[in-house]
Design an enzyme around this catalytic site. Structure first.
Site, PDB file in Angstrom:
ATOM      1  N   TYR A  10       8.699  -0.968   0.979  1.00  0.00           N
ATOM      2  CA  TYR A  10       7.336  -1.237   1.481  1.00  0.00           C
ATOM      3  C   TYR A  10       7.296  -1.101   2.999  1.00  0.00           C
ATOM      4  O   TYR A  10       6.414  -0.453   3.559  1.00  0.00           O
ATOM      5  CB  TYR A  10       6.911  -2.645   1.052  1.00  0.00           C
ATOM      6  CG  TYR A  10       5.621  -3.140   1.673  1.00  0.00           C
ATOM      7  CD1 TYR A  10       4.387  -2.728   1.170  1.00  0.00           C
ATOM      8  CD2 TYR A  10       5.642  -4.018   2.750  1.00  0.00           C
ATOM      9  CE1 TYR A  10       3.210  -3.189   1.742  1.00  0.00           C
ATOM     10  CE2 TYR A  10       4.474  -4.492   3.320  1.00  0.00           C
ATOM     11  CZ  TYR A  10       3.245  -4.072   2.811  1.00  0.00           C
ATOM     12  OH  TYR A  10       2.087  -4.520   3.377  1.00  0.00           O
TER      13      TYR A  10
ATOM     14  N   SER B 257       1.716  -2.615   8.525  1.00  0.00           N
ATOM     15  CA  SER B 257       2.211  -3.977   8.317  1.00  0.00           C
ATOM     16  C   SER B 257       3.264  -4.259   9.383  1.00  0.00           C
ATOM     17  O   SER B 257       3.990  -3.352   9.809  1.00  0.00           O
ATOM     18  CB  SER B 257       2.859  -4.118   6.935  1.00  0.00           C
ATOM     19  OG  SER B 257       3.571  -5.345   6.850  1.00  0.00           O
TER      20      SER B 257
HETATM   21  P1  NAP Z   1      -4.513  -7.211  -2.209  1.00  0.00           P
HETATM   22  O1  NAP Z   1      -5.120  -8.553  -2.052  1.00  0.00           O
HETATM   23  O2  NAP Z   1      -3.381  -7.038  -3.172  1.00  0.00           O
HETATM   24  O3  NAP Z   1      -5.693  -6.183  -2.592  1.00  0.00           O
HETATM   25  C1  NAP Z   1      -5.327  -4.867  -2.873  1.00  0.00           C
HETATM   26  C2  NAP Z   1      -6.577  -4.032  -3.091  1.00  0.00           C
HETATM   27  O4  NAP Z   1      -6.143  -2.675  -3.255  1.00  0.00           O
HETATM   28  C3  NAP Z   1      -7.346  -4.392  -4.338  1.00  0.00           C
HETATM   29  O5  NAP Z   1      -8.711  -4.098  -4.089  1.00  0.00           O
HETATM   30  C4  NAP Z   1      -6.774  -3.427  -5.375  1.00  0.00           C
HETATM   31  O6  NAP Z   1      -7.697  -3.139  -6.417  1.00  0.00           O
HETATM   32  C5  NAP Z   1      -6.551  -2.207  -4.522  1.00  0.00           C
HETATM   33  N1  NAP Z   1      -5.526  -1.317  -5.010  1.00  0.00           N
HETATM   34  C6  NAP Z   1      -4.248  -1.584  -5.356  1.00  0.00           C
HETATM   35  N2  NAP Z   1      -3.619  -0.464  -5.748  1.00  0.00           N
HETATM   36  C7  NAP Z   1      -4.529   0.535  -5.647  1.00  0.00           C
HETATM   37  C8  NAP Z   1      -4.504   1.903  -5.908  1.00  0.00           C
HETATM   38  N3  NAP Z   1      -3.383   2.523  -6.353  1.00  0.00           N
HETATM   39  N4  NAP Z   1      -5.630   2.628  -5.714  1.00  0.00           N
HETATM   40  C9  NAP Z   1      -6.764   2.031  -5.263  1.00  0.00           C
HETATM   41  N5  NAP Z   1      -6.850   0.734  -4.988  1.00  0.00           N
HETATM   42  C10 NAP Z   1      -5.741  -0.012  -5.190  1.00  0.00           C
HETATM   43  O7  NAP Z   1      -3.990  -6.637  -0.798  1.00  0.00           O
HETATM   44  P2  NAP Z   1      -4.221  -7.177   0.714  1.00  0.00           P
HETATM   45  O8  NAP Z   1      -3.271  -8.278   0.966  1.00  0.00           O
HETATM   46  O9  NAP Z   1      -5.662  -7.369   0.976  1.00  0.00           O
HETATM   47  O10 NAP Z   1      -3.655  -5.918   1.541  1.00  0.00           O
HETATM   48  C11 NAP Z   1      -4.486  -4.859   1.960  1.00  0.00           C
HETATM   49  C12 NAP Z   1      -3.650  -3.927   2.829  1.00  0.00           C
HETATM   50  O11 NAP Z   1      -3.095  -4.657   3.925  1.00  0.00           O
HETATM   51  C13 NAP Z   1      -2.479  -3.280   2.100  1.00  0.00           C
HETATM   52  O12 NAP Z   1      -2.309  -1.958   2.550  1.00  0.00           O
HETATM   53  C14 NAP Z   1      -1.295  -4.127   2.530  1.00  0.00           C
HETATM   54  O13 NAP Z   1      -0.077  -3.432   2.477  1.00  0.00           O
HETATM   55  C15 NAP Z   1      -1.699  -4.469   3.958  1.00  0.00           C
HETATM   56  N6  NAP Z   1      -1.035  -5.684   4.449  1.00  0.00           N
HETATM   57  C16 NAP Z   1      -1.213  -6.891   3.828  1.00  0.00           C
HETATM   58  C17 NAP Z   1      -0.542  -8.000   4.307  1.00  0.00           C
HETATM   59  C18 NAP Z   1      -0.671  -9.352   3.671  1.00  0.00           C
HETATM   60  O14 NAP Z   1       0.126 -10.269   4.022  1.00  0.00           O
HETATM   61  N7  NAP Z   1      -1.637  -9.581   2.773  1.00  0.00           N
HETATM   62  C19 NAP Z   1       0.314  -7.883   5.412  1.00  0.00           C
HETATM   63  C20 NAP Z   1       0.477  -6.641   6.005  1.00  0.00           C
HETATM   64  C21 NAP Z   1      -0.207  -5.547   5.514  1.00  0.00           C
HETATM   65  P3  NAP Z   1      -7.513  -3.796  -7.899  1.00  0.00           P
HETATM   66  O15 NAP Z   1      -7.598  -5.299  -7.706  1.00  0.00           O
HETATM   67  O16 NAP Z   1      -8.650  -3.233  -8.685  1.00  0.00           O
HETATM   68  O17 NAP Z   1      -6.164  -3.392  -8.364  1.00  0.00           O
END
Ligand code: NAP
Length: 271
Positions: free
Chosen positions: A180, A166
């Protein structure tokens, strides 16, 4: 000119086209799973809680003519991770790639107020989970150190890993979630170290560092409209889309990235 240097692709020809996307049921993971399928990968779609969402992603992958496996596992739980990798081996065959995407945030809080429970959840999911998943992938994909069981099953032919970092790793996220940000700083270092460790084992390891992306993760941190209310912080003045992150991830998995390892790619609209 023949210099005697042996050029390897970093993805062994014939490496299996099976990818495991952790947290593949929504957001960036779901977009990545679908793009992988469009590029000819069979996809294991991991999720933690929402089986229906994972099933829906798998149905779209199947409609694209690829094989899909929904697989529940909390990446912070080693026993569940081991069972997940066994399930992928059994259903889809040898692994060729891992996208370490599952990650969590928490509500805005100053470090002075953070409990050990919060820190352990954050670090166990975002750091330990990524390490253990990568460990299992390397044991299956390494051309040098694959386990005997993996070789008998047709593995040990190289592969690629992409970790989700991130931009917070660089900015520190003060007042939001320094824990985080620190977990993603660890992912950056992990990416560089593991990439160098397995560079001669047919495995490339890279990271994508998203900025503020429009997904449900912000709601889970108690700030559902964060992506849109934060636009002023972004030089491009808009949040990113999950598909824009998926495009970078899937390029890093592809043979077009054959000389790219240990890289951390910012996809953050200039942030
Ligand atoms: P998201 O929409 O919250 O989706 C999270 C996904 O991870 C869901 O499929 C969830 O499954 C799963 N998950 C959560 N906890 C888990 C666990 N302990 N074990 C297995 N699966 C788990 O997240 P996102 O925004 O797509 O982010 C994806 C990645 O990108 C993350 O690593 C995040 O830190 C990184 N990121 C995101 C952003 C942003 O702005 N969105 C920015 C920088 C980095 P369930 O729904 O079944 O719980």
């Amino acid at each position: 000119m023949n210099t005697g240097v042996v050029y390897t692709s970093g993805v062994a020809p014939g490496a299996p086209r099976v990818v495991l996307v952790t947290g593949g049921s929504r957001g960036i993971g779901a977009a990545t799973a679908l793009r992988c399928a469009q590029q000819g990968w069979d996809v294991a779609v991991n999720y933690a809680r929402d089986a229906q969402a994972a099933d829906a992603v798998c149905a779209q992958i199947t409609a694209l003519g690829r094989r899909a496996l929904p697989v529940q596992a909390d990446v912070a739980d080693e026993a569940q991770v081991l069972a997940m990798f066994d399930a992928v081996d059994a259903a889809l065959g040898p692994l060729g790639a891992l996208v370490n995407n599952a990650g969590v945030v928490a509500e805005n809080q100053r470090v002075a107020d953070m409990t050990v429970q919060r820190l352990q959840r954050m670090f166990n999911t975002n750091i330990v989970g990524s390490f253990v998943c990568a460990r299992e992938a390397v044991r299956r994909m390494s051309t040098v150190h694959a386990t005997e069981a993996a070789r008998r099953a047709g593995g040990g032919r190289g592969g690629a890993i992409v970790n989700l970092s991130s931009k917070a790793a660089v900015l520190g996220a003060p007042g939001w979630y320094v824990d985080y940000a620190a977990s993603k700083g660890a992912i950056d270092t992990f990416t560089v170290g593991l990439a160098r460790e397995v560079a001669l084992e047919g495995i490339r390891v890279n990271a994508v560092r998203p900025g503020i992306i429009d997904t449900d993760i912000h709601a889970s941190g108690g700030w559902p409209d964060r992506a849109h209310t934060s636009s002023a912080l972004i030089p491009m003045q808009r949040p990113g889309r999950a598909e824009e992150i998926a495009a970078a991830i899937v390029w890093l998995l592809s043979e077009d990235a054959s000389y790219t390892t240990g890289a951390i790619m910012d996809v953050a609209g200039g942030r």
